[in-house]
Design a protein around this motif. Structure first.
Motif, PDB file in Angstrom:
ATOM      1  N   PHE A   1      10.065   4.409  -6.263  1.00  0.00           N
ATOM      2  CA  PHE A   1       8.705   3.861  -6.221  1.00  0.00           C
ATOM      3  C   PHE A   1       8.291   3.304  -7.589  1.00  0.00           C
ATOM      4  CE2 PHE A   1       6.144   5.490  -2.368  1.00  0.00           C
ATOM      5  CZ  PHE A   1       7.220   5.259  -1.529  1.00  0.00           C
ATOM      6  N   ALA A   2       8.739   3.940  -8.650  1.00  0.00           N
ATOM      7  CA  ALA A   2       8.363   3.497  -9.994  1.00  0.00           C
ATOM      8  C   ALA A   2       8.877   2.101 -10.301  1.00  0.00           C
ATOM      9  CB  ALA A   2       8.885   4.491 -11.034  1.00  0.00           C
ATOM     10  N   ASP A   3       9.930   1.672  -9.600  1.00  0.00           N
ATOM     11  CA  ASP A   3      10.516   0.349  -9.835  1.00  0.00           C
ATOM     12  C   ASP A   3      10.024  -0.703  -8.847  1.00  0.00           C
ATOM     13  OD1 ASP A   3      12.017   1.364 -11.929  1.00  0.00           O
ATOM     14  OD2 ASP A   3      13.759   1.794 -10.666  1.00  0.00           O
ATOM     15  N   ALA A   4       9.127  -0.333  -7.946  1.00  0.00           N
ATOM     16  CA  ALA A   4       8.674  -1.258  -6.908  1.00  0.00           C
ATOM     17  C   ALA A   4       7.785  -2.349  -7.490  1.00  0.00           C
ATOM     18  CB  ALA A   4       7.913  -0.504  -5.834  1.00  0.00           C
ATOM     19  N   ASP A   5       7.870  -3.529  -6.905  1.00  0.00           N
ATOM     20  CA  ASP A   5       6.965  -4.612  -7.249  1.00  0.00           C
ATOM     21  C   ASP A   5       5.627  -4.416  -6.539  1.00  0.00           C
ATOM     22  OD1 ASP A   5       8.889  -5.891  -8.809  1.00  0.00           O
ATOM     23  OD2 ASP A   5       9.672  -7.027  -7.100  1.00  0.00           O
ATOM     24  N   ASP A   6       4.599  -5.101  -7.017  1.00  0.00           N
ATOM     25  CA  ASP A   6       3.291  -5.018  -6.378  1.00  0.00           C
ATOM     26  C   ASP A   6       3.402  -5.416  -4.903  1.00  0.00           C
ATOM     27  OD1 ASP A   6       2.305  -4.351  -8.824  1.00  0.00           O
ATOM     28  OD2 ASP A   6       1.219  -6.235  -9.171  1.00  0.00           O
ATOM     29  N   GLY A   7       2.846  -4.575  -4.031  1.00  0.00           N
ATOM     30  CA  GLY A   7       2.802  -4.893  -2.611  1.00  0.00           C
ATOM     31  C   GLY A   7       4.037  -4.521  -1.820  1.00  0.00           C
ATOM     32  N   GLU A   8       5.099  -4.085  -2.463  1.00  0.00           N
ATOM     33  CA  GLU A   8       6.294  -3.688  -1.711  1.00  0.00           C
ATOM     34  C   GLU A   8       6.072  -2.393  -0.935  1.00  0.00           C
ATOM     35  OE1 GLU A   8      10.596  -4.653  -2.974  1.00  0.00           O
ATOM     36  OE2 GLU A   8       9.590  -3.985  -4.817  1.00  0.00           O
ATOM     37  N   ILE A   9       5.165  -1.568  -1.436  1.00  0.00           N
ATOM     38  CA  ILE A   9       4.844  -0.294  -0.802  1.00  0.00           C
ATOM     39  C   ILE A   9       3.418  -0.378  -0.283  1.00  0.00           C
ATOM     40  CG2 ILE A   9       4.538   2.188  -1.167  1.00  0.00           C
ATOM     41  CD1 ILE A   9       6.524   1.841  -3.555  1.00  0.00           C
ATOM     42  N   ALA A  10       3.201   0.131   0.932  1.00  0.00           N
ATOM     43  CA  ALA A  10       1.866   0.092   1.530  1.00  0.00           C
ATOM     44  C   ALA A  10       1.379   1.491   1.870  1.00  0.00           C
ATOM     45  CB  ALA A  10       1.860  -0.778   2.782  1.00  0.00           C
ATOM     46  N   ILE A  11       0.084   1.674   1.750  1.00  0.00           N
ATOM     47  CA  ILE A  11      -0.585   2.890   2.208  1.00  0.00           C
ATOM     48  C   ILE A  11      -1.789   2.451   3.022  1.00  0.00           C
ATOM     49  CG2 ILE A  11       0.167   4.132   0.138  1.00  0.00           C
ATOM     50  CD1 ILE A  11      -2.748   4.062  -0.847  1.00  0.00           C
ATOM     51  N   SER A  12      -2.330   3.343   3.833  1.00  0.00           N
ATOM     52  CA  SER A  12      -3.564   3.001   4.531  1.00  0.00           C
ATOM     53  C   SER A  12      -4.738   3.107   3.556  1.00  0.00           C
ATOM     54  CB  SER A  12      -3.770   3.894   5.752  1.00  0.00           C
ATOM     55  OG  SER A  12      -3.801   5.249   5.379  1.00  0.00           O
ATOM     56  N   ASP A  13      -5.878   2.582   3.967  1.00  0.00           N
ATOM     57  CA  ASP A  13      -7.031   2.484   3.078  1.00  0.00           C
ATOM     58  C   ASP A  13      -7.583   3.879   2.770  1.00  0.00           C
ATOM     59  OD1 ASP A  13      -9.505   2.054   1.863  1.00  0.00           O
ATOM     60  OD2 ASP A  13      -9.952   0.290   3.074  1.00  0.00           O
ATOM     61  N   PRO A  14      -7.550   4.314   1.513  1.00  0.00           N
ATOM     62  CA  PRO A  14      -8.001   5.671   1.188  1.00  0.00           C
ATOM     63  C   PRO A  14      -9.495   5.887   1.364  1.00  0.00           C
ATOM     64  CG  PRO A  14      -7.529   4.446  -0.823  1.00  0.00           C
ATOM     65  CD  PRO A  14      -7.051   3.591   0.321  1.00  0.00           C
ATOM     66  N   ASP A  15     -10.261   4.822   1.471  1.00  0.00           N
ATOM     67  CA  ASP A  15     -11.700   4.978   1.632  1.00  0.00           C
ATOM     68  C   ASP A  15     -12.123   5.160   3.081  1.00  0.00           C
ATOM     69  OD1 ASP A  15     -12.590   4.866  -1.092  1.00  0.00           O
ATOM     70  OD2 ASP A  15     -12.034   2.750  -1.081  1.00  0.00           O
TER      71      ASP A  15
ATOM     72  N   LEU B   1      -0.510  12.518  -2.993  1.00  0.00           N
ATOM     73  CA  LEU B   1       0.939  12.709  -3.071  1.00  0.00           C
ATOM     74  C   LEU B   1       1.449  12.252  -4.431  1.00  0.00           C
ATOM     75  CD1 LEU B   1       3.954  12.829  -2.082  1.00  0.00           C
ATOM     76  CD2 LEU B   1       3.548  10.582  -1.038  1.00  0.00           C
ATOM     77  N   PHE B   2       1.012  11.080  -4.878  1.00  0.00           N
ATOM     78  CA  PHE B   2       1.457  10.566  -6.174  1.00  0.00           C
ATOM     79  C   PHE B   2       1.009  11.494  -7.308  1.00  0.00           C
ATOM     80  CE2 PHE B   2       0.833   6.182  -4.056  1.00  0.00           C
ATOM     81  CZ  PHE B   2       2.055   6.288  -3.410  1.00  0.00           C
TER      82      PHE B   2
ATOM     83  N   ARG C   1       2.628  15.850 -11.228  1.00  0.00           N
ATOM     84  CA  ARG C   1       2.592  17.187 -11.809  1.00  0.00           C
ATOM     85  C   ARG C   1       3.920  17.919 -11.608  1.00  0.00           C
ATOM     86  NH1 ARG C   1      -3.316  19.689 -10.116  1.00  0.00           N
ATOM     87  NH2 ARG C   1      -4.600  17.932 -10.794  1.00  0.00           N
ATOM     88  N   GLU C   2       4.472  17.788 -10.407  1.00  0.00           N
ATOM     89  CA  GLU C   2       5.690  18.520 -10.060  1.00  0.00           C
ATOM     90  C   GLU C   2       6.881  18.083 -10.903  1.00  0.00           C
ATOM     91  OE1 GLU C   2       7.844  21.322  -7.570  1.00  0.00           O
ATOM     92  OE2 GLU C   2       5.706  20.987  -7.986  1.00  0.00           O
TER      93      GLU C   2
ATOM     94  N   GLY D   1       1.305   9.459 -15.748  1.00  0.00           N
ATOM     95  CA  GLY D   1       0.709   8.194 -15.331  1.00  0.00           C
ATOM     96  C   GLY D   1       1.192   7.677 -13.991  1.00  0.00           C
ATOM     97  N   PHE D   2       1.927   8.497 -13.227  1.00  0.00           N
ATOM     98  CA  PHE D   2       2.529   8.011 -11.982  1.00  0.00           C
ATOM     99  C   PHE D   2       1.466   7.653 -10.947  1.00  0.00           C
ATOM    100  CE2 PHE D   2       4.697   8.896  -7.842  1.00  0.00           C
ATOM    101  CZ  PHE D   2       5.637   7.870  -7.900  1.00  0.00           C
ATOM    102  N   ARG D   3       0.465   8.528 -10.761  1.00  0.00           N
ATOM    103  CA  ARG D   3      -0.561   8.229  -9.759  1.00  0.00           C
ATOM    104  C   ARG D   3      -1.283   6.933 -10.088  1.00  0.00           C
ATOM    105  NH1 ARG D   3      -5.765  11.668  -7.321  1.00  0.00           N
ATOM    106  NH2 ARG D   3      -7.033   9.824  -6.907  1.00  0.00           N
ATOM    107  N   ALA D   4      -1.703   6.770 -11.328  1.00  0.00           N
ATOM    108  CA  ALA D   4      -2.450   5.568 -11.700  1.00  0.00           C
ATOM    109  C   ALA D   4      -1.607   4.316 -11.525  1.00  0.00           C
ATOM    110  CB  ALA D   4      -2.929   5.685 -13.151  1.00  0.00           C
TER     111      ALA D   4
END
Length: 316
Positions: free
Chosen positions: A145-159, A170-171, A176-177, A182-185
């Motif tokens: 995931f750290a090497d992914a380009d913008d938009g290659e990974i999708a999630i549903s809308d957190p709001d 999860l991120f 932490r684990e 800075g992984f989540r950000a």
């Protein structure tokens, strides 16, 4: 008779929206006409249940009970908001975050609920993509995931959807684990948001995405490649509830949610148009654990569990 969609117009036919050779393609599902009639149960449910309910639970309920079935599916944030603000008056409300339903609907709209199924967060991926190849080869998912380009990974809308904010949590928990500063950000800035949860996997199937963060049952129903995640951050292990709660997300409306195990809970709202139909449907869910399991949901010894006192006719 109340309007089903809250604006006086006839909603789109649910089966017209769902009728494709490959199964579910629509993220917003309704039924035609005014649904205040007593011969039909109206269910407002979390979007991750759309395929299971439309292709299994709903039709089986219709064949076994004296009621028809009409379902609509949204992110749980949207589900509880539609009930709380009086836009919709379903006979059954079902969420994918038990605490969220209780926080938003108790005590004005409900005073009890029952958890009836569980799930977990997984990574679904397209094996033919570069990221998918690496996941299939067993590389740590967070390195991929750290090497992914913008938009290659999708999630549903957190709001609007617990699956979306669980992806961000999860991120954070993985950060932490595994000491990933800075992984989540970084991931929050990189992932694409999909508004309709049931459409999330469509991007994977049509080549628009390499990976999506999904629920296990969604990936099972669509028969896509999956990377299972550690219990420490897959939100599937009740024993890790305290660990999950260490991460939180605040929606754009200012509501803060804590990480929690993925459990679905149902209630019959106090202002339901047809509470008898609602109680019949909830009872059906509790009596058909095998049907839920057939659609990728988990039903274990901790389920069902009641919160508050259920009405007569729904036995603990």
């Amino acid at each position: 008779m109340r309007s089903h969609d809250g604006n006086g117009t006839d909603p789109t036919s649910r089966r017209a929206l769902l009728a494709t050779a490959g199964g579910l393609t629509a993220g917003l599902v309704g039924t035609a006409g005014c649904l205040g009639a007593t011969d039909e149960v109206r269910v407002l449910a979390a979007g991750s249940l759309a395929s299971a309910f439309e292709n299994g639970v709903g039709p089986t309920f219709e064949s076994d009970a004296e009621f028809g079935y009409a379902g609509e599916y949204y992110g749980t944030n949207a589900v509880v908001r539609l009930v709380a603000d009086g836009t919709k008056y379903p006979d059954v409300v079902i969420g994918a975050d038990a605490a969220l339903l209780r926080d938003r609907l108790y005590p004005d709209h409900a005073d009890w609920d029952v958890t009836f199924a569980a799930n977990e967060v997984v990574i679904a991926y397209a094996p033919e993509t570069a990221l998918g190849e690496r996941l299939a080869a067993g590389e740590p998912w967070y390195d991929v995931f750290a090497d992914a380009d913008d938009g290659e990974i999708a999630i549903s809308d957190p709001d609007i959807d617990p699956l979306g904010y669980r992806a961000l949590l999860l991120f954070e928990l993985a950060e932490r684990e595994h000491g990933l500063e800075g992984f989540r950000a970084a991931m929050a800035d990189r992932v694409a948001h999909v508004a309709d949860e049931p459409r999330l996997l469509a991007g994977l199937e049509n080549g628009a995405r390499a990976c999506v963060v999904a629920y296990s049952n969604m990936a099972t129903e669509r028969d896509v490649a999956v990377r299972r995640l550690a219990d420490a951050y897959n939100f599937g292990n009740r024993a890790d509830a305290d660990r999950y709660a260490q991460a939180s997300y605040t929606t754009e409306r200012g509501h803060t949610v804590m990480g929690s195990p993925v459990v679905y809970n149902a209630t019959v709202p106090a202002d339901a148009d047809d509470p008898d139909a609602g109680r019949a449907f909830v009872s059906f869910l509790l009596e058909n654990e095998g049907l839920l399991a057939d659609h990728g949901l988990r039903v274990d010894d901790a389920i069902p569990r009641f919160h508050g006192d259920p009405p007569e006719g729904i036995a603990p």
